[in-house]
Design an enzyme around this catalytic site. Structure first.
Site, PDB file in Angstrom:
ATOM      1  N   GLU A   1     -23.253   7.143   9.428  1.00 49.34           N
ATOM      2  CA  GLU A   1     -24.018   7.260   8.181  1.00 49.34           C
ATOM      3  C   GLU A   1     -23.128   7.654   7.008  1.00 49.34           C
ATOM      4  OE1 GLU A   1     -24.692   8.954  10.959  1.00 49.34           O
ATOM      5  OE2 GLU A   1     -26.509   8.009  11.742  1.00 49.34           O
TER       6      GLU A   1
ATOM      7  N   HIS B   1     -35.650  14.436  14.734  1.00 54.34           N
ATOM      8  CA  HIS B   1     -35.737  13.175  14.008  1.00 54.34           C
ATOM      9  C   HIS B   1     -36.774  13.197  12.888  1.00 54.34           C
ATOM     10  CE1 HIS B   1     -33.201  11.879  17.220  1.00 54.34           C
ATOM     11  NE2 HIS B   1     -33.243  10.609  16.887  1.00 54.34           N
TER      12      HIS B   1
ATOM     13  N   HIS C   1       0.444  24.131  -3.067  1.00 59.78           N
ATOM     14  CA  HIS C   1      -0.642  23.150  -3.017  1.00 59.78           C
ATOM     15  C   HIS C   1      -1.568  23.240  -4.222  1.00 59.78           C
ATOM     16  CE1 HIS C   1      -4.126  20.882  -1.571  1.00 59.78           C
ATOM     17  NE2 HIS C   1      -4.851  21.919  -1.928  1.00 59.78           N
TER      18      HIS C   1
ATOM     19  N   HIS D   1      -3.115  21.409  -9.123  1.00 58.49           N
ATOM     20  CA  HIS D   1      -2.376  21.196  -7.881  1.00 58.49           C
ATOM     21  C   HIS D   1      -1.039  20.520  -8.148  1.00 58.49           C
ATOM     22  CE1 HIS D   1      -6.583  21.709  -6.827  1.00 58.49           C
ATOM     23  NE2 HIS D   1      -6.230  21.995  -5.598  1.00 58.49           N
TER      24      HIS D   1
END
Lengths: 664, 664
Positions: free
Chosen positions: A410, A472, A261, A27
């Site tokens: 999380e 869950h 890029h 890159h």
């Protein structure tokens, strides 16, 4: 820009771009645009010792936009790290020190493995947090023994990722004033202009998170960058985002396009770029002598900085000997001699206990003896039982607090504990329900790749959690975690196995995932069962068949071990003699010598495995002649014992399948 | 609040709370606080037909805070959906229609499975997006056949999750003016006050994303809620977030505490709450007649709304017959008869081709014939080859554009395509690198749970991607995806298998994951190999052993099939005759009759599997006497062919292991 600065910036640019060109891969866009900000940061501010990348009080620098790795390798080389120019010439080649994305533990001076976007951003928050916590614990008037900044270069991709939003909000809440990110605002993504998908007002968004936002309108204006970083350092209550307007692929014919890029410039464009920026065409990897001399002053300066800090530490040792001793132990990564002295032993008479509860007790016993132990939960601490009682909440008002409130975030939690572990001085843990390990999986993978010493606590580890239902209830998660190379998964069967698991989690290097029950399970008598010796081996014979020669071996993990024990009794009534093997950890078992593995899972007996999760993978242990009771579907909402029973996790079903396996 | 409104709100509150109490499980806090906003929305605004929950032009309502499911069930019951009161009394019980969290496909009127936080928020963005795209495609002056709102109730937990940040930013970019979320701002999370971890300025943050933000200071003020929703509907250019300040557990002794979030009130507190709010104590699940009569007016109103829309559709059919025919086909979920007419057939003479490239060609062939086909990539479209050429970019300026730029936001992308599929009228796809499936795993799991028809395109499917290195090289991902129940994973071996995989992806219900190569691979001659028949069966004999009786069966997937073919040649030179089995999909193969499976993986031949990923799981197919060539470690950065070779993915190694397996 004075001439020397100019020379230095272009040296970084072209070292990086030449490396990409040589590799035919990489890159070039980021290094060309971001070299000036990297240079100003490293030249004017970064306190580091290139000859000792592990100096504890160094400033941390993270290239969150890890695809710009060539720029980082250029920096490390010119500033005098142990990264010879030859390695830049072997960019992205087999066995080189210069892989495609920066890898922690692989290249000296690389603070974190980056590339998956947003991770570096969030790990930096963890580093700044560790610094803040350690400073609170150890610094004394006149003795700032922990006192450094955490810097990073972040990209639009980093800022788009949700993990960065989560981490930014926490950094603002925690008022991590020594966290400073330079945002390489180049207006280009892989698909085109950032406007395609990124029209938000970054400044307002970060101000909403409680950050100071500074703007540098011209990314080549070294003085402006310097002023902004200075101002960022002056702000002690808020993290700072310095938005630096840059031009991807600066100076090249492809400047300001997505084309620059992620692909080499190609010989013609490279030549044109060197011409445009006044760089010699003929010698790739060219480093002007004046530039090198200037860069390498960092070596002497770094040695001096560390010496000064060592002198401070010597004085600190005299003034605060106990504190200094603890600090030095922590820097070495050593545990206190008596770290496990308070770990509980549970007795069956105490009645059944959820392994999450046993875990909470073990954690609190550890907290007293292991001052580096610190962590929290993604807003589930009461459920995951992960509160360290009496140790306060981390935050600026109480930077010494050891309980971290991550909020319902999380993913950032996973990366932040990685960052804390990378910083050093902390053994961090992160807790949530097992099913939500999915939310943080990319961070868990990085933990495994970096082998950070972090402990993931995943409670509510099966359909037995009951009423919350399939959204869950983990089903595939144990197996999915076991799939990650380098992660150790432990699913203890009872309170005492849980304590044994915690011993391993603290002592063993690398990341650990504990899977714990929500529901109560019987306590296994530690005097009757070889738990302490067995758990570290991953699997062990919990109870032998009556005559020592098993007709069948029942293998189970976690809460299902108790079903297996009960099934063994029932089978005995029918004259079938079974071993019961508790298998808390596949990874630990696989590490054992073949002879031990044969002793536990003897080839001459048919084997039946029981685990409330998918069956895939168990065939490795039960073999063609064995069978598996598992769950290859999603769960259902109902009280936990009902769900277990309806889905086949009951003694009767195990007995039935065992007899069927034996052809009876 | 007038008396009837008061009665209605409390009816909802106590139906929900009584259900939680009866189940001894659930979340009473949200229903008590959020019932007023839910009531105002459903009473004054929501256009739906309770007797036909599938009415295409209904407003969508998502309870993103799925833990408040009891409130949703209460709403569905009183408004006349097919959800008897008995089901509310069986809340969270085995086999009931009222599981712990709302489940799409399980309970009439539930638009999306929610519970894992942030998912509902992002799926709603997908629904609003589908509405916008369909309106652009089908509406004509005077004929707004697609014209509805997407509403949701979201919680602080939703807003903390990174996925919501990602989705919010996209909703702002796309100017989804018909997306309206009510934020239940109750200042309480499971761990305590939201200030513990959520101090950001939500208003500024959402304004930065390009949203209109409205504030209702008192969540019991129905008039203020109504005004705010009205104002939200008045804003056509920006999505709206209505911040409604509520009190969790309103009216209960535990109001404004974390204690009321996720546990039943208990008999005493329940009694006290009913007393405080003037509710009869003696009859749980009480619904006053006036309240029920008021609620149930929605049934007639809904029927009328749908009739009016049907009349509009009839007129549209006359005025715009072709468009109407397409629209009705799409509403039925039918494919055009000639949907696969342009799918390419590739010839070996064309030279080797990456399966990502073949996929891109197949997608463009589909785009021409399947107008519902729409999707995009998380800023990797040029690399994933997922641009539908000539079909424009989705966004308000071009709402008919079928290419979606998700930015670097994998997680929101996954949920948004779920939302599009749930809305109907779109077969959406989402693309990124296989390794980054980790970032969107929670959304993939929900796709599997809901069985949405979405197609995940995961390119760069092995270490063969090369230089980007281990952060970008999937190793455990194929197996981790196969672990998810209800997800079909396909890893085609070449361009023609890729086309066959796309056929399955379009025709089969439920979510699909395609794993595709970055690197070129040879094209298998479709006249020589039974690809078209084989791929749908999951595994098939690509080439038989010369004499038809294999000494060994080589099983491979994806790019490794070509290694297996070459190894077969080498083995033949040594007198070893091998079948080669191509196994693009475990799930499809497992569905085949035993007789077919035996025909492919005959038990009398030893089997050697080759796949550039972890070996775990393969034992199910190779058995005790077989072997697996896989990769139980992370990859490395180097050119792809070098990485493959160094890590054992070469013909020589396969031959060696095959011979070893045969004891030669």
């Amino acid at each position: 820009m004075n001439n020397l600065d100019h020379l230095c910036v272009n040296t970084l640019r072209f070292l990086a771009v030449d490396a990409v060109e040589q590799a035919h891969s990489g890159h070039p866009g980021l290094p060309l645009g971001a070299a000036p900000m990297a240079y100003v940061l490293w030249d004017r501010f970064l306190r580091h010792n290139p000859r000792n990348p592990g100096w504890f009080n160094r400033d941390r620098f993270i290239l969150s936009a890890g695809h710009g790795s060539a720029l980082l390798y250029a920096l490390l080389h010119v500033y005098g790290y142990d990264l010879p120019l030859e390695e830049l010439k072997r960019f992205r080649q087999w066995g080189s020190k210069t892989p495609g994305h920066p890898e922690y533990g692989h290249t000296p001076g690389v603070e974190a493995t980056t590339g998956p976007l947003g991770q570096g951003f969030a790990m930096g928050v963890g580093m700044a947090m560790a610094e803040c916590a350690l400073a609170c614990e150890f610094n004394q008037p006149g003795f700032p023994v922990v006192d450094h900044y955490t810097y990073g270069i972040v990209s639009d991709g980093d800022l788009m990722e949700g993990i960065a939003s989560e981490a930014a909000s926490l950094a603002g809440t925690w008022r991590l004033g020594k966290l400073i990110y330079l945002y390489d605002d180049n207006h280009i993504t892989i698909e085109g202009e950032t406007d395609l998908a990124f029209t938000e007002d970054v400044r307002c968004r970060f101000e909403a998170y409680g950050w100071q936002v500074l703007i540098v309108p011209d990314g080549n204006d070294l003085a402006a960058i310097e002023v902004a970083i200075q101002k960022a350092r002056g702000e002690t209550e808020r993290p700072s985002l310095v938005i630096v307007r840059t031009h991807i692929g600066y100076g090249s014919p492809k400047q300001d396009t997505a084309a620059v890029h992620g692909e080499p410039l190609g010989p013609e464009a490279l030549r044109a770029t060197k011409e445009a920026l006044g760089w010699p065409l003929e010698s790739p990897f060219y480093i002007p002598d004046e530039a090198l001399a200037h860069f390498r002053r960092a070596v002497e300066r770094g040695a001096r900085l560390e010496r000064e800090w060592q002198a401070l530490l010597d004085a600190y040792r005299k003034e605060h000997p106990d504190r200094a001793a603890r600090f030095e132990q922590l820097m070495c990564g050593d545990l206190p001699a008596d770290w496990d002295a308070d770990l509980p032993v549970f007795r069956p008479e105490q009645g059944p206990m959820a392994t999450r509860t046993a875990s909470g007790k073990a954690m609190n016993a550890l907290a007293r003896r292991v001052p580096t132990f610190m962590g929290g939960s993604a807003d589930l601490a009461p459920s995951t039982r992960t509160v360290l009682i009496g140790y306060g909440d981390f935050g600026l008002d109480e930077a010494c607090g050891r309980n971290v409130h991550f909020g319902v975030r999380e993913h950032a939690m996973g990366a932040i504990v990685n960052g804390m572990a990378l910083h050093g001085g902390r053994i961090p843990y992160a807790a949530t329900f097992l099913v939500f390990s999915d939310y943080m999986r990319a961070a868990i993978r990085l933990a495994a790749l970096m082998q950070t010493h972090v402990i993931f606590i995943f409670t509510h580890d099966s359909i037995a959690l009951g009423e919350d239902g399939p959204t869950h209830q983990p089903v595939e998660h144990l197996m999915s975690l076991r799939a990650i190379p380098g992660l150790t998964v432990l699913r203890p069967a009872d309170a005492n196995e849980t304590v044994a698991a915690w011993r391993i989690a603290i002592e063993r290097r690398g990341p650990m995932a504990l899977a714990l029950t929500r529901q109560n399970v019987p306590v296994l008598d530690p005097h009757r069962y070889p738990i302490a010796e067995g758990v570290p081996r991953g699997a062990y014979v919990l109870v032998e068949a009556e005559n020592g020669h098993p007709d069948i071996i029942l293998i189970a993990t976690g809460s299902e071990v108790h079903l297996a024990l009960a099934a063994r009794e029932q089978l005995a009534l029918r004259g079938v003699h079974a071993h019961v093997v508790s298998m808390p950890s596949w990874e630990l078992f696989d590490e054992q010598p073949a002879e031990y593995r044969e002793r536990v899972l003897r080839h001459d007996a048919p084997k039946l495995a029981v685990e409330a999760g998918i069956t895939r993978g168990w065939r490795d242990y039960v073999g063609d002649t064995g069978d598996v009771i598992g769950l290859d579907r999603f769960g259902a909402s109902a009280p936990g014992d009902v769900v277990l029973d309806k889905l086949g996790f009951n003694v009767e079903h195990i007995v039935h399948r065992a007899l069927a396996l034996l052809g009876r």
